[in-house]
Design a protein around this motif. Structure first.
Motif, short mmCIF file in Angstrom:
data_model
loop_
_atom_site.label_atom_id
_atom_site.label_comp_id
_atom_site.label_asym_id
_atom_site.label_seq_id
_atom_site.Cartn_x
_atom_site.Cartn_y
_atom_site.Cartn_z
N ALA A 190 -76.20 63.86 -61.39
CA ALA A 190 -77.53 64.22 -61.23
C ALA A 190 -77.97 63.56 -59.90
N ALA A 191 -77.64 62.45 -59.25
CA ALA A 191 -78.21 61.89 -58.32
C ALA A 191 -77.12 61.04 -57.53
N LEU A 192 -77.16 61.06 -56.01
CA LEU A 192 -76.21 60.13 -55.63
C LEU A 192 -76.67 59.84 -54.22
N ALA A 193 -76.10 58.47 -53.93
CA ALA A 193 -76.69 58.02 -52.64
C ALA A 193 -75.56 57.04 -52.01
N VAL A 194 -75.32 57.08 -50.79
CA VAL A 194 -74.47 56.11 -50.15
C VAL A 194 -75.36 55.08 -49.07
N LEU A 195 -75.23 53.85 -49.37
CA LEU A 195 -75.96 52.97 -48.93
C LEU A 195 -75.32 51.83 -48.22
N PRO A 196 -75.52 51.27 -47.19
CA PRO A 196 -74.91 50.11 -46.49
C PRO A 196 -75.03 48.84 -47.46
N SER A 197 -73.85 48.11 -47.39
CA SER A 197 -73.86 47.00 -48.40
C SER A 197 -74.55 45.87 -47.96
N GLY A 198 -74.82 45.68 -46.40
CA GLY A 198 -75.53 44.70 -45.84
C GLY A 198 -76.97 44.92 -45.98
N GLY A 199 -77.67 46.08 -46.42
CA GLY A 199 -78.98 46.39 -46.11
C GLY A 199 -79.09 47.28 -45.02
N ALA A 200 -78.34 47.20 -43.86
CA ALA A 200 -78.34 48.14 -43.03
C ALA A 200 -76.92 48.39 -42.18
N TRP A 201 -76.87 49.62 -41.78
CA TRP A 201 -75.45 49.93 -41.05
C TRP A 201 -75.31 49.01 -40.11
N PRO A 202 -74.12 48.62 -39.50
CA PRO A 202 -73.85 48.03 -38.67
C PRO A 202 -73.96 48.73 -37.37
N ASP A 203 -74.52 48.14 -36.04
CA ASP A 203 -74.28 48.87 -34.97
C ASP A 203 -73.13 49.56 -34.51
N SER A 204 -73.04 50.71 -33.87
CA SER A 204 -71.73 51.16 -33.30
C SER A 204 -71.14 50.34 -32.67
N ALA A 205 -71.39 49.32 -32.00
CA ALA A 205 -70.67 48.72 -31.01
C ALA A 205 -70.04 47.54 -32.04
N MET A 206 -70.45 47.22 -33.24
CA MET A 206 -69.99 46.27 -34.09
C MET A 206 -69.28 47.06 -35.14
N PHE A 207 -69.12 48.24 -35.17
CA PHE A 207 -68.65 48.96 -36.48
C PHE A 207 -67.14 48.60 -36.57
N ASP A 208 -66.79 48.28 -37.87
CA ASP A 208 -65.37 48.09 -37.90
C ASP A 208 -64.87 49.43 -39.02
N PRO A 209 -63.96 50.16 -38.52
CA PRO A 209 -63.49 51.32 -39.18
C PRO A 209 -62.76 51.00 -40.35
N PHE A 210 -62.01 49.66 -40.40
CA PHE A 210 -61.15 49.28 -41.37
C PHE A 210 -61.89 48.49 -42.36
N ALA A 211 -63.17 48.05 -42.29
CA ALA A 211 -63.70 47.44 -43.36
C ALA A 211 -64.55 48.36 -44.12
N CYS A 212 -64.84 48.40 -45.50
CA CYS A 212 -65.66 49.09 -46.34
C CYS A 212 -66.96 48.39 -46.45
N THR A 213 -68.07 49.04 -45.92
CA THR A 213 -69.42 48.46 -45.76
C THR A 213 -70.42 49.35 -46.64
N MET A 214 -70.09 49.97 -47.68
CA MET A 214 -70.84 50.84 -48.46
C MET A 214 -71.08 50.41 -49.83
N VAL A 215 -72.21 50.82 -50.16
CA VAL A 215 -72.38 50.90 -51.97
C VAL A 215 -72.81 52.28 -51.98
N ILE A 216 -72.25 52.92 -53.24
CA ILE A 216 -72.61 53.93 -54.02
C ILE A 216 -73.42 53.96 -55.10
#
Length: 641
Positions: A190-216
Motif C-alpha cells: 500500500a506504501a513504499l519508501a527507500v531511505l538512506p540508512s545513515g539518515g542522508a545519502w552519501p555524497d557522489s564523490a564518497m558513494f561506494d557502489p558495492f555497499a548497501c546503504t538503504m532502508v526500505i
C-alpha cells in the motif's frame, strides 16, 4: 503574492475549517472516534504545511496537538474533558498566525511566547501518565513515523495493514542478496519508501557502489505471517508491526473527489461570455422576423435553430452558475473565533451556534457576507447581550445566547442573527438620533418604531458613550447596510425590549444574473431589480390625493407617498390613467413610484456602471437587450433614500 504562499493560505484555512468542524463535534462527544480521526488528519496535514514557511511557533503548537489527538485515537476513553477547549484555542491561534502571514509576510515577534503559553496547556495533556503502558509505547518509533506519514493511506484502507522495515546489512551485495527483488515479492503493498540508512545519502564523490546503504519501509495488506515467510532468510534485518484497524469507518470522512482550483476571475470571465452569447442568440428573433417577410420556411428554420441554441446556452448558464456556488461554511469559518475574542474582550460569556452553513450560494455573496455579519456580531455582543450581573437581575442565564441561522427561501438565502439580549429601545434611538443631529425632533416624532429602529443604519449613528476597540465610531451598522446593498439584499430588524433582537438578511443566492422588471417612462425604458420591488399596482387618478407638498394614495389601508420616477430622473411627470405604481421601501417605509407602464421581465447580467455612468447617482449598472440595445438599471433604494 508568491504562488506557494497563495496555495498555502487557501489550503491552510481549509484545514483550519476542517479542524474546527471536528472540534465542534468533540465538544459534545469527546470520545467520538470519527471526529478524533478527522481532527488528527487535519492537524497533521496542517503541521506539514506550516513547516514550509517560517512558522516554527505554529509547528510546535500543532505537534503537541497532534500528539494529544494521536493518544486519543488509541484510547477508548477519547480526549480528556478539558482538552477540546484548549485545542480550539490552539487552532484559533493558528488561524490568527495565518492571517498575519498573509498580511505581513511573517508571524509576529511574540509568536514564541504565545506558543509557550499554549504548549503549557496542550503539551501537558499530551504526555502519558507516569507508569502507564500506552499503545503508543508499544509502537516502534519507525512505525509511528511511517503511520503519521501515510495517514491518508491508512484512512482509505478497508483492512488492517502491516508496517515493515527492511535494513539490509552493508555486505548484502557481496553475499548475493537482492533487497529490491525481495521487496518485490511482498504482496498487497500500500506504501513504499527507500531511505538512506545513515539518515542522508552519501555524497557522489564518497558513494561506494558495492555497499548497501538503504532502508526500505512500507505498508502491506497481507497477513503478518506471510511477510515473515518472505523475510525468513533475513529475520535479523526486518521489523514488522501490525497496524490495528480502526473500529470506525475512517474512509467515510475522506473525499475521493478531485478538486480543481480555478481563479475566480476566470469563472467571472466565462460568465460574462455566456451573457454575451445569450444576447447574440436573442438577435435571431429580429432576423427571423425579417426572413418571414421573404421566406417563411427560412424564418421557421431560424427559429428552430434559435430554440436549440437557447437550450444549449441555458445548460451552459446553469453549469457556470453551479461552478460559482460555494458553501457558506468556509467564508464564515472565522466568525466563531471572532465571537470568542470579542466576548472575552468585553468580559461577557457568550455561546454562539451556527446552523445551515452548508447551504451553497454564489461566491460573490459568500465573500461579501463575512464583513456585515462581523459588524452585527460586534453590535450584538457589545450593545445587545447584557453583562452577567444585569442578566442575573433580569432572570436570565449568565451566558448570553447568540445564534446564526442560514436557510433557503426560494431564490433567496435568509441569514438570521439572533441574540437574547436587552433588545433595541426605539425611544433611546430617537433621543440619540436627535442628539447627533441625524434627524430633528419633529421628524423623529412622526417615525414609527420600525422606522426609528432603522436609524441605527444611518451614517455616524452610535449609542456608545465612548469609543472602544469594539464599537463607538458610528460606522459599523452603516457598513452593514452598505454591504447588504452591494449584494442587492435587504435587512430587517425584529427586536423586543428585554427579550433580544433578530437581524434578518435576505440575499440573492445567485449573483450571476439579476431578475429585472422593465418600466416605461415616456419614450424611454429602464430596468429595475426585482428584489427592490415590493409590488406593482394600478390605481385610478382620483385615488391620488395631495398631501403636504406631495402626493399620496391609500394602498392596503395604509397611506403611501407617491413620487414620479420621471421627475426623480429629471424628466416630465408621468400622467397615465390609471396610474401605474412601483412600490419599494425607503428607510423601512413603503414608497410608490409612478411610471408610464410595465414591460418585460428578464433575467440578465448587470454590469457595474463605468465611464460617465460611474459618477451618476442611482444607477446600479447596465444590461443588454436582445436587439443589442443598452438599458440603464436603476437603484431604487438610492433613488428614493
Amino acid at each position: 503574492m508568491d504562488e506557494l504562499l497563495e496555495q498555502f493560505l487557501i489550503e491552510g484555512r481549509d484545514l483550519v475549517l476542517q479542524g474546527q468542524a471536528e472540534f465542534a463535534v468533540l465538544l459534545d462527544e469527546p470520545a467520538n472516534a470519527r471526529a478524533i480521526d478527522g481532527a488528527f488528519r487535519a492537524i497533521h496535514t496542517l503541521k506539514g504545511s506550516v513547516g514550509i514557511f517560517d512558522m516554527r511557533a505554529a509547528e510546535r503548537v500543532l505537534h503537541a496537538a497532534e500528539t494529544l489527538l494521536d493518544r486519543a485515537r488509541k484510547d477508548p476513553a477519547g480526549l480528556p474533558a478539558d482538552a477540546v477547549p484548549r485545542l480550539v484555542e490552539s487552532l484559533d491561534q493558528i488561524d490568527r498566525w495565518i492571517d498575519e502571514l498573509e498580511r505581513d509576510g511573517a508571524i509576529g515577534a511574540g509568536a514564541d511566547a504565545i506558543a509557550d503559553r499554549l504548549l503549557g496547556d496542550v503539551a501537558v495533556l499530551a504526555e502519558a501518565p507516569a507508569g502507564e503502558a500506552t499503545a503508543a509505547e508499544a509502537v516502534p518509533q519507525w512505525a509511528a513515523d511511517l503511520v503519521a506519514h501515510e495517514i491518508d493511506t491508512l484512512a482509505g484502507a478497508d483492512a488492517p495493514l502491516v508496517a515493515f522495515r527492511y535494513t539490509p546489512d552493508t555486505d548484502a551485495f557481496f553475499r548475493g542478496d537482492d533487497p529490491i527483488t525481495l521487496i518485490s515479492q511482498v504482496p498487497a503493498i500500500a506504501a513504499l519508501a527507500v531511505l538512506p540508512s545513515g539518515g542522508a545519502w552519501p555524497d557522489s564523490a564518497m558513494f561506494d557502489p558495492f555497499a548497501c546503504t538503504m532502508v526500505i519501509e512500507g505498508l502491506s495488506g497481507a497477513p503478518i505471517d506471510d511477510l515473515r515467510a518472505i523475510f525468513r532468510l533475513v529475520p535479523d534485518q526486518v521489523s514488522l508491526h501490525a497496524i490495528e484497524a480502526r473500529s470506525v469507518g475512517v474512509a467515510d470522512s475522506v473525499s475521493t473527489s478531485t478538486i480543481l482550483r480555478v481563479d475566480a476571475a476566470r469563472v467571472d470571465a466565462l460568465a460574462d461570455e455566456v451573457g454575451e452569447l445569450s444576447v447574440a442568440a436573442n438577435a435571431f428573433s429580429a432576423i427571423a422576423e425579417r426572413a418571414a417577410r421573404i421566406d417563411p420556411a427560412l424564418a421557421l428554420a431560424i427559429r428552430a435553430a434559435q430554440a436549440d441554441l437557447d437550450r444549449s446556452i441555458g445548460a451552459v448558464h446553469r453549469s457556470v452558475t453551479a461552478v460559482r456556488l460555494v458553501p457558506l461554511g468556509p467564508a464564515l469559518a472565522r466568525l466563531p473565533r471572532q465571537v470568542r475574542e470579542i466576548a472575552a474582550g468585553l468580559g461577557k460569556p457568550v455561546e454562539f451556534t451556527v446552523s445551515g452553513d452548508q447551504i451553497e450560494v454564489d461566491k460573490q455573496i459568500a465573500d461579501g457576507l463575512f464583513e456585515p455579519l462581523l459588524h452585527l456580531v460586534r453590535n450584538a455582543i457589545d450593545h445587545g447581550i447584557e453583562p452577567a450581573e444585569a442578566r442575573a437581575a433580569a432572570g436570565k442565564a449568565a451566558t448570553g445566547q447568540l445564534s446564526l441561522r442560514i436557510a433557503r427561501d426560494g431564490e433567496d438565502v435568509v441569514v438570521t442573527l439572533a441574540d437574547d439580549g436587552a433588545g433595541i429601545d426605539p425611544a433611546r434611538i430617537r433621543d440619540v438620533a436627535i442628539q447627533r443631529r441625524l434627524i430633528d425632533a419633529e421628524a423623529a416624532a412622526r417615525l414609527t418604531d420600525a422606522a426609528t429602529t432603522a436609524l441605527i443604519f444611518a451614517p455616524g449613528f452610535s449609542t456608545a458613550a465612548t469609543v472602544s476597540g469594539v464599537s463607538g465610531r458610528g460606522v459599523g451598522m452603516d457598513a452593514v447596510q452598505a454591504a447588504v446593498d452591494r449584494m442587492r439584499g435587504r435587512i430587517e430588524i425584529d427586536s423586543r425590549i428585554g427579550e433580544g433582537t433578530r437581524f434578518v438578511l435576505r440575499l440573492p443566492a445567485n449573483a450571476l444574473t439579476t431578475r429585472l422588471l422593465l418600466v416605461e417612462i415616456g419614450q424611454d425604458r429602464y430596468a429595475v431589480p426585482f428584489d427592490q420591488i415590493v409590488e406593482t399596482a394600478r390605481v385610478s387618478q382620483d385615488r391620488l390625493v395631495p398631501l403636504g407638498t406631495g402626493t399620496a394614495c391609500v394602498l392596503r389601508n395604509r397611506t403611501v407617498p407617491v413620487l414620479s420616477l420621471a421627475e426623480l430622473l429629471g424628466g416630465a411627470e408621468a400622467r397615465s390613467d390609471p396610474a401605474r405604481l412601483l412600490i419599494t421601501h425607503a428607510s423601512g417605509e413603503p414608497v410608490a413610484l409612478r411610471v408610464d407602464g410595465f414591460s418585460d421581465r428578464i433575467d440578465a447580467m448587470v454590469r457595474p456602471p463605468t465611464g460617465l455612468l460611474a459618477g451618476v447617482p442611482s444607477v446600479a449598472g447596465t444590461t443588454l437587450t436582445g436587439d443589442g440595445g443598452v438599458l440603464i438599471v436603476l437603484d431604487l433604494l438610492e433613488l428614493v433614500g
